[in-house]
Design a protein around this motif. Structure first.
Motif, PDB file in Angstrom:
ATOM      1  N   ARG A   1       0.807  -1.265  -0.076  1.00 40.41           N
ATOM      2  CA  ARG A   1      -0.046   0.124  -0.120  1.00 40.41           C
ATOM      3  C   ARG A   1       0.873   1.339  -0.180  1.00 40.41           C
ATOM      4  O   ARG A   1       0.622   2.176  -0.803  1.00 40.41           O
ATOM      5  CB  ARG A   1      -0.872  -0.022   1.212  1.00 40.41           C
ATOM      6  N   GLN A   2       1.873   1.217   0.888  1.00 41.49           N
ATOM      7  CA  GLN A   2       2.654   2.501   0.827  1.00 41.49           C
ATOM      8  C   GLN A   2       3.554   2.846  -0.520  1.00 41.49           C
ATOM      9  O   GLN A   2       3.702   3.866  -0.790  1.00 41.49           O
ATOM     10  CB  GLN A   2       3.465   2.254   2.054  1.00 41.49           C
ATOM     11  N   LEU A   3       4.036   1.705  -0.844  1.00 39.22           N
ATOM     12  CA  LEU A   3       4.682   1.895  -2.030  1.00 39.22           C
ATOM     13  C   LEU A   3       3.904   2.584  -3.287  1.00 39.22           C
ATOM     14  O   LEU A   3       4.089   3.185  -4.248  1.00 39.22           O
ATOM     15  CB  LEU A   3       5.412   0.560  -2.627  1.00 39.22           C
ATOM     16  N   ALA A   4       2.469   1.870  -3.285  1.00 38.42           N
ATOM     17  CA  ALA A   4       1.711   2.023  -4.334  1.00 38.42           C
ATOM     18  C   ALA A   4       1.147   3.520  -4.135  1.00 38.42           C
ATOM     19  O   ALA A   4       0.997   4.248  -5.129  1.00 38.42           O
ATOM     20  CB  ALA A   4       0.483   1.293  -4.164  1.00 38.42           C
ATOM     21  N   THR A   5       0.813   4.009  -2.857  1.00 49.36           N
ATOM     22  CA  THR A   5       0.536   5.261  -2.820  1.00 49.36           C
ATOM     23  C   THR A   5       1.466   6.551  -2.681  1.00 49.36           C
ATOM     24  O   THR A   5       1.266   7.686  -2.825  1.00 49.36           O
ATOM     25  CB  THR A   5      -0.292   5.419  -1.640  1.00 49.36           C
ATOM     26  N   ARG A   6       2.712   6.053  -2.552  1.00 49.67           N
ATOM     27  CA  ARG A   6       3.560   7.183  -2.285  1.00 49.67           C
ATOM     28  C   ARG A   6       4.768   7.453  -3.347  1.00 49.67           C
ATOM     29  O   ARG A   6       5.365   8.394  -3.411  1.00 49.67           O
ATOM     30  CB  ARG A   6       4.661   6.917  -1.115  1.00 49.67           C
ATOM     31  N   LEU A   7       4.653   6.613  -4.518  1.00 50.41           N
ATOM     32  CA  LEU A   7       5.343   6.821  -5.401  1.00 50.41           C
ATOM     33  C   LEU A   7       4.905   6.552  -6.786  1.00 50.41           C
ATOM     34  O   LEU A   7       4.330   5.608  -7.284  1.00 50.41           O
ATOM     35  CB  LEU A   7       6.491   5.451  -5.361  1.00 50.41           C
ATOM     36  N   PRO A   8       4.829   7.803  -7.438  1.00 46.88           N
ATOM     37  CA  PRO A   8       4.093   7.689  -8.844  1.00 46.88           C
ATOM     38  C   PRO A   8       5.146   7.039  -9.929  1.00 46.88           C
ATOM     39  O   PRO A   8       4.453   6.679 -10.990  1.00 46.88           O
ATOM     40  CB  PRO A   8       3.800   9.211  -9.397  1.00 46.88           C
ATOM     41  N   VAL A   9       6.340   7.015  -9.618  1.00 54.67           N
ATOM     42  CA  VAL A   9       7.008   6.437 -10.648  1.00 54.67           C
ATOM     43  C   VAL A   9       8.146   5.427  -9.598  1.00 54.67           C
ATOM     44  O   VAL A   9       8.556   5.655  -8.708  1.00 54.67           O
ATOM     45  CB  VAL A   9       8.044   7.101 -11.325  1.00 54.67           C
ATOM     46  N   MET A  10       8.157   4.147 -10.255  1.00 51.79           N
ATOM     47  CA  MET A  10       8.717   2.987  -9.258  1.00 51.79           C
ATOM     48  C   MET A  10       9.681   2.267 -10.195  1.00 51.79           C
ATOM     49  O   MET A  10       9.819   1.835 -11.235  1.00 51.79           O
ATOM     50  CB  MET A  10       7.835   2.112  -8.596  1.00 51.79           C
ATOM     51  N   ILE A  11      11.067   2.371  -9.751  1.00 51.71           N
ATOM     52  CA  ILE A  11      12.493   1.542 -10.253  1.00 51.71           C
ATOM     53  C   ILE A  11      12.182   0.332  -9.395  1.00 51.71           C
ATOM     54  O   ILE A  11      12.694   0.330  -8.315  1.00 51.71           O
ATOM     55  CB  ILE A  11      13.455   2.467 -10.571  1.00 51.71           C
ATOM     56  N   THR A  12      12.131  -0.838 -10.256  1.00 49.22           N
ATOM     57  CA  THR A  12      11.653  -1.878  -9.401  1.00 49.22           C
ATOM     58  C   THR A  12      12.813  -2.967  -9.856  1.00 49.22           C
ATOM     59  O   THR A  12      13.111  -3.111 -10.845  1.00 49.22           O
ATOM     60  CB  THR A  12      10.425  -2.533  -9.276  1.00 49.22           C
ATOM     61  N   PRO A  13      13.114  -3.992  -8.814  1.00 46.69           N
ATOM     62  CA  PRO A  13      13.655  -5.442  -9.386  1.00 46.69           C
ATOM     63  C   PRO A  13      12.671  -6.293 -10.159  1.00 46.69           C
ATOM     64  O   PRO A  13      11.645  -5.951 -10.227  1.00 46.69           O
ATOM     65  CB  PRO A  13      14.146  -5.926  -8.076  1.00 46.69           C
ATOM     66  N   GLN A  14      13.434  -7.180 -10.750  1.00 51.81           N
ATOM     67  CA  GLN A  14      12.670  -8.162 -11.527  1.00 51.81           C
ATOM     68  C   GLN A  14      11.471  -8.876 -10.991  1.00 51.81           C
ATOM     69  O   GLN A  14      10.539  -9.277 -11.264  1.00 51.81           O
ATOM     70  CB  GLN A  14      13.501  -9.057 -12.331  1.00 51.81           C
ATOM     71  N   TRP A  15      11.839  -8.994  -9.360  1.00 49.79           N
ATOM     72  CA  TRP A  15      10.584  -9.744  -8.749  1.00 49.79           C
ATOM     73  C   TRP A  15       9.079  -9.070  -8.833  1.00 49.79           C
ATOM     74  O   TRP A  15       8.389  -9.863  -8.502  1.00 49.79           O
ATOM     75  CB  TRP A  15      11.019  -9.830  -7.253  1.00 49.79           C
ATOM     76  N   ILE A  16       8.863  -7.836  -9.474  1.00 51.43           N
ATOM     77  CA  ILE A  16       7.917  -7.355  -9.822  1.00 51.43           C
ATOM     78  C   ILE A  16       6.793  -8.079 -10.485  1.00 51.43           C
ATOM     79  O   ILE A  16       5.620  -7.929 -10.379  1.00 51.43           O
ATOM     80  CB  ILE A  16       7.968  -5.828 -10.112  1.00 51.43           C
ATOM     81  N   GLU A  17       7.505  -9.147 -11.369  1.00 53.55           N
ATOM     82  CA  GLU A  17       6.990  -9.647 -12.015  1.00 53.55           C
ATOM     83  C   GLU A  17       6.307 -11.227 -11.570  1.00 53.55           C
ATOM     84  O   GLU A  17       5.947 -12.152 -12.120  1.00 53.55           O
ATOM     85  CB  GLU A  17       7.581 -10.076 -13.410  1.00 53.55           C
TER      86      GLU A  17
END
Length: 313
Positions: A156-172
């Motif tokens: 929730r906090q990642l989703a609501t606080r960052l309009p742009v996210m640079i993420t690792p491959q685990w995002i998939e």
């Protein structure tokens, strides 16, 4: 039936105690600080710590079934060693007390994978508890969606606080989240089904999502906007945990093992329990709205949702 709930002050434990109080069972809770415990109703409160043998055994007197909801991941230091010690102490005390059954909430994930330290510790606790004389029912769940869940708080906090996210491959990585109401419903359901004693069951919601999809859907529900997510191959779990620590209020002691676990697909592959009991799965978007309190609904009447299917074999 006399039922003990350990971890009664935790995210799942508090809700389970409330639900048990709506049944005909007698409820005992084990807490570390009885004075600080906000007793919800007619429960027997025993103060003790499973890390200290000799100080908690009174909670097991005349108990038939115990819910083991203790996890040390939110404390500093070696959480796996503390979980191991706590499980061994509890197993020995339960065996000495002649406890009939333990219900343990564990983590979803395939044993064929290289499990994270978090999931490997959950598996070790399963084995330790099963070494005693009590029958152990294991419920394996992935991300539990609800207000107070550490893993969902991170989402929730990642989703609501960052309009742009640079993420690792685990995002998939695929995940099958489950609403807290459904977890409680399954916990109650196995209590009423003696044939589930000694079994290991996987539980999940109706939706299989990648972490990217979970972040996007949570952001859209909470803020009305869709974040831009850019996966890159260079972020290790440790760097990811530091990143989460900068953006969220999840403690690093908790963030690191949680992030370490997202490399493992956590999807239900064995739905035997869903065939045994009638728990209507909550869609992810509904669970998120309940957790965010944007579409608040009262907790379902679990005594009606968890009646065994009469045609189950």
């Amino acid at each position: 039936m006399n039922v003990l709930v350990t971890g009664a002050t935790g995210f799942v434990g508090r809700r389970l105690v409330d639900a048990l109080l709506e049944t005909a069972h007698d409820v005992t809770v084990l807490v570390r600080d009885a004075d600080a415990y906000d007793q919800p109703g007619d429960v027997t409160v025993v103060e003790g710590d499973v890390l200290e043998p000799g100080g908690f055994e009174a909670s097991l007197e005349d108990v038939d079934v115990a819910y083991y909801l203790i996890h040390a991941m939110d404390a500093s230091g070696d959480f796996a060693a503390r979980d191991r010690l706590a499980a061994r102490n509890f197993e020995r005390a339960a065996s000495d007390a002649g406890l009939e059954r333990i219900v343990y909430l564990s983590g979803l994930g395939s044993d064929a994978d290289q499990l994270s330290s978090h999931l490997a510790s959950r598996r070790e606790v399963e084995t330790i508890l099963a070494a005693g004389s009590a029958d152990v029912t294991v419920l394996r769940a992935a991300v539990i969606v609800g207000d107070g869940s550490a893993s969902f708080r991170m989402v929730r906090q990642l989703a609501t606080r960052l309009p742009v996210m640079i993420t690792p491959q685990w995002i998939e990585t695929p995940c099958q989240p489950i609403a807290i109401d459904d977890v409680v419903a399954y916990c109650l359901a196995v209590l009423e089904r003696p044939e589930t004693a000694g079994g290991t069951y996987e539980i999940g919601g109706p939706d299989v999502l990648t972490y990217r999809e979970m972040l996007i859907e949570t952001a859209e529900i909470a803020t009305g906007r869709r974040p831009l997510i850019v996966p890159v191959p260079i972020l290790s779990p440790r760097l990811s945990a530091y990143w989460v620590g900068l953006v969220t209020d999840v403690p690093k002691e908790l963030a690191y093992p949680l992030i370490g676990g997202v490399r493992n697909p956590v999807v239900v592959t064995d739905d035997r329990l869903a065939q045994l009991v009638d728990v209507e799965p909550t869609p992810f978007d509904v669970a998120v709205r309940r957790a965010l309190d944007t579409d608040h609904e009262a907790t379902p009447h679990l005594e009606t949702r968890t009646q065994p299917r009469r045609d189950a074999e």
